[in-house]
Enzyme design. Structure first.
Site, short mmCIF file in Angstrom:
data_model
loop_
_atom_site.label_atom_id
_atom_site.label_comp_id
_atom_site.label_asym_id
_atom_site.label_seq_id
_atom_site.Cartn_x
_atom_site.Cartn_y
_atom_site.Cartn_z
N LYS A 101 15.82 -132.61 -74.31
CA LYS A 101 15.87 -132.74 -72.85
C LYS A 101 15.74 -134.20 -72.47
CE LYS A 101 13.56 -130.80 -68.74
NZ LYS A 101 12.54 -129.81 -68.30
N SER A 105 14.13 -126.44 -65.17
CA SER A 105 14.86 -127.69 -65.19
C SER A 105 15.53 -127.95 -66.54
CB SER A 105 13.92 -128.86 -64.85
OG SER A 105 12.89 -128.98 -65.81
N SER A 137 10.02 -124.11 -66.52
CA SER A 137 11.26 -124.74 -66.99
C SER A 137 11.58 -124.46 -68.44
CB SER A 137 11.18 -126.26 -66.78
OG SER A 137 11.10 -126.57 -65.41
#
Length: 735
Positions: free
Chosen positions: A335, A409, A433
């Site tokens: 990420k 996210s 997330s």
């Protein structure tokens, strides 16, 4: 995709007082203290007058046992008795008792004194290490213990539970001392133990060995079992794959890559001759093809030639296919809020982008274990959102349907795993997330207890609640990653210390199969779509089928804690994590929804008094939630919830971005507020038309449930999640 863990394989070997039965997947070989200080001349045992010929007799049988257990794919654990250099962990009685004995004729050297192999029984010295014949392979556990027993002042119980170990086969020295003490300690913690007669010895076997072994199996197995070596070898040897010479590639044609990216499957394939170069070639072809399906997965993609060079370097570094690091050749994504030295960390927010000189701790750890970096993935800007629709780099969609959201996210991370472009992704979780995106892409999302994985090198969203999450194809894969990454980081202010207390395990009998679980009340589940409610009811039935007992649960602390996250003052920490005046200076460069959210936070004008009241409420709810998971007759093992109450279309989110986003967090927001661990697990699929109400809509969407448990109860939770996952996969095969 079939489960990586299928039906148990129960082996049985003749033993005293009766046959010892075990599943190799849940059994570890525990090799006690086969170190130079105890086995070689001029070591501590020799100096104390021990009979070296007696203890050395256990080396060859232990080597045979090691080889057989390795071949069967069992967990290996080696122990070493020794102390810190300053002897701060060595009781004074241990130092001087024997040397202080009246008429003591033995040499006066004690622990810590200088010997010919270094300071006696001191960690890091040559004599403290394991003899060459029995050296541990990469990835095998080595437990440094300060006492005679293996479980005193070590984290071995935690490490064994993390690997779902319930049975121990025990060997090593000395029979009457460390071997016997360790078995008794393991017995107290619930393990089924079997000592191997030929693979243990002591300095005075004539007097003590038979008596010690007899005491273990006395009274119908009061402390465990005792077996001979050969019958055990006979049942383990058929499980071993064909041997290949160390330092060479297997002679047959190199194995072709079958496309199975599951971590445990790749580990086996690499041992059988698969080249990581073949894996890199295959996944880059898939990545290129997937760009036409979804171009918004990646923010940075590593050049193919760089990934190939990294794969070739692994082949050069690790010639022995029987001794590979745990993540050898495993492709992964990161990420883009997690630092990698020399690459920009954007957090999907160009004004906040920076190029770090040091990588995040979690990235360095997986690289050190042989993992292959593929790229950095898209995310909701500033890691704020559960939809995946808040990035200037595009909107990824669910791998199941182009019209439906990927979740956020950690949007790109979940899609990269769900599309099987990588095996796992390093992501984050603040409000869900690391759970919602895996749920919307049919994969596993694991949020460990906060502070058990280092957060250093990660751009914070809400620092007191943030944690690293792991997105993987199976629960077993997620658990393997957890074992690699879990560690106390003294430089991370939110890192938890090494665990001091662990609950016992239930290794046999009814208790080994049953567990108690709670679910939200009916009124909370009314938020769910009709297919989500139907699928959740089916999941409850599956849990009951595998031994789950549905138990009344107090939902109020979870509901109240979830409200605290965004209805209270905690949301202000998202601004506190940004540079001063960041919002005003960069307003025009931010995503419009992020600006709207941040403006709302500023407009609240929260006071310190309100913040302290929320902190006090958080403490109350955390204590109440702890009682729900208490170590008592009334506590439950896990709370089970729908990962998300529904699955929105991208168009629906864009029309109403804030309310649709908030709705998705109903069953995730409380997780980090209450310091819980959680894992989202696929629970089947349902027709798109059942959700949309449009008969012409084709395709299916994934449904996911999340298991939650108390702080640091990750091991127990993951094993129950694995059992559920296996049940779901079994249902698919029957269908």
């Amino acid at each position: 995709m079939s489960s990586a863990v299928d039906h148990p394989l129960v082996l049985s070997v003749d033993a005293k007082p009766y046959a010892f039965s075990f599943d190799p997947k849940h059994t570890a070989l525990l090799v006690i203290d086969m170190q130079r200080d105890f086995l070689l001349a001029k070591g501590f045992g020799d100096i104390q007058g021990g009979n070296l010929e007696a203890v050395q007799a256990s080396i060859a049988p232990t080597k045979k046992l090691l080889e057989a257990c390795r071949g069967a794919g069992m967990t290996m654990v080696h122990t070493r008795e020794g102390h810190k250099a300053d002897l701060s962990d060595c009781p004074s009685s241990k130092l001087v008792r024997q040397s202080a004995a009246p008429n003591n004729a033995q040499p006066s050297l004690v622990i810590g004194d200088k010997g010919e192999m270094g300071r006696l029984l001191v960690r890091g010295e040559y004599g403290h290490d394991i003899v060459d014949e029995l050296r541990p392979f990469p990835g095998e556990m080595v437990i440094d213990k300060p006492g005679k027993g293996t479980f005193w002042n070590t984290n071995i119980l935690h490490m064994l539970k993390a690997r779902a170990i319930t049975h121990l086969i025990v060997s090593g020295v000395t029979t009457e001392c460390c071997f016997a003490t360790s078995i008794r300690e393991a017995n107290d913690r619930g393990f089924e133990c079997c000592g191997i007669e030929e693979a243990t010895s002591g300095y005075n076997d004539a007097c003590f060995k038979k008596a010690t072994l007899d005491m273990i199996h006395w009274s119908q197995g009061l402390f465990g079992f005792v077996a001979n070596l050969q019958p055990l070898l006979d049942v383990l040897t058929p499980l071993s794959p064909p041997a290949h010479p160390a330092g060479s590639t297997p002679p047959q044609t190199p194995r072709a890559f079958d496309g199975d990216l599951r971590l445990l499957s790749l580990q086996k394939a690499y041992k059988d001759g698969l080249s990581p170069v073949s894996v890199v070639e295959a996944i880059y072809d898939k990545i290129e093809a997937y760009k036409s399906i979804d171009p918004a997965v990646w923010i940075y993609l590593e050049k193919k030639e760089n990934a190939l060079e990294a794969a070739k370097a692994l082949l050069t570094k690790y010639l022995d296919r029987s001794a590979l690091p745990s993540l050898f050749g495993i492709p992964f994504s990161v990420k883009d809020s997690i630092d990698i030295a020399g690459l920009a960390t954007t957090t999907a927010c160009p004004p906040l982008a920076h190029v770090p000189s040091v990588s995040a701790v979690v990235y360095d750890k997986v690289i050190s274990e042989g993992a292959l970096f593929i790229g950095k993935t898209n995310l909701d800007q500033l890691a704020t959102g559960l939809t995946g629709c808040r990035s200037p780099y595009g909107i990824p969609h669910s791998v199941f349907h182009k019209d439906y959201i990927s979740g956020g996210s950690s949007s790109g991370s979940a899609v990269s795993v769900g599309a099987q472009l990588v095996t796992f992704s390093l992501a984050t979780d603040t409000a869900g997330s690391g759970r919602v995106p895996p749920g919307f892409n049919g994969v596993v999302g694991y949020k460990p207890t906060r502070g058990t994985l280092s957060f250093r090198g990660v751009t914070p969203a809400c620092l007191s609640l943030d944690c690293v999450s792991l997105i993987a194809l199976t629960v077993a894969d997620a658990r393997t990653l957890w074992q690699v990454l879990e560690d106390h980081d003294p430089l991370d202010p939110y890192s938890k210390p090494t665990i001091a207390f662990e609950r016992h395990i239930n290794s046999i009998g009814r208790q080994a199969k049953t567990f108690k679980f709670g679910v939200p009340p009916a009124e909370a589940l009314l938020l769910c779509s009709l297919p989500a409610r139907r699928m959740f009811n089916e999941a409850i039935r599956k849990l009951q089928d595998i031994g789950g007992v549905l138990t009344p649960t107090d939902w109020s602390p979870f509901e109240k804690a979830g409200r605290l996250l965004y209805d209270g003052t905690f949301v202000s920490e998202r601004l506190a994590s940004l540079p001063a005046d960041f919002l005003e200076r960069n307003r025009n460069a931010l995503h419009p929804v992020i600006v709207e959210l941040m403006d709302a936070v500023v407009a609240r004008q929260s006071t310190a008094v309100q913040a302290y009241r929320d902190m006090q409420a958080k403490a109350i709810y955390t204590r109440q939630a702890g009682s729900v998971f208490s170590y008592s007759a009334t506590g439950i093992d896990v709370l089970v919830v729908p990962t998300a109450p529904t699955h929105w279309k991208i168009s629906e989110v864009l029309e109403d971005p804030i309310r649709k986003n908030s709705h998705l967090g109903e069953f995730t927001h409380f997780g980090n507020v209450l310091d819980l661990c959680a894992v989202a697990v696929p629970a089947g699929t349902y027709p798109v038309k059942e959700l949309s109400g449009v008969e012409e809509d084709e395709g299916g969407l994934p449904f996911s449930i999340t298991f939650l448990s108390g702080s640091r109860l990750d091991a127990e939770m993951l094993e129950l999640a694995r059992r559920f996952e296996q049940s779901v996969e079994g249902s698919k095969k029957i269908a």
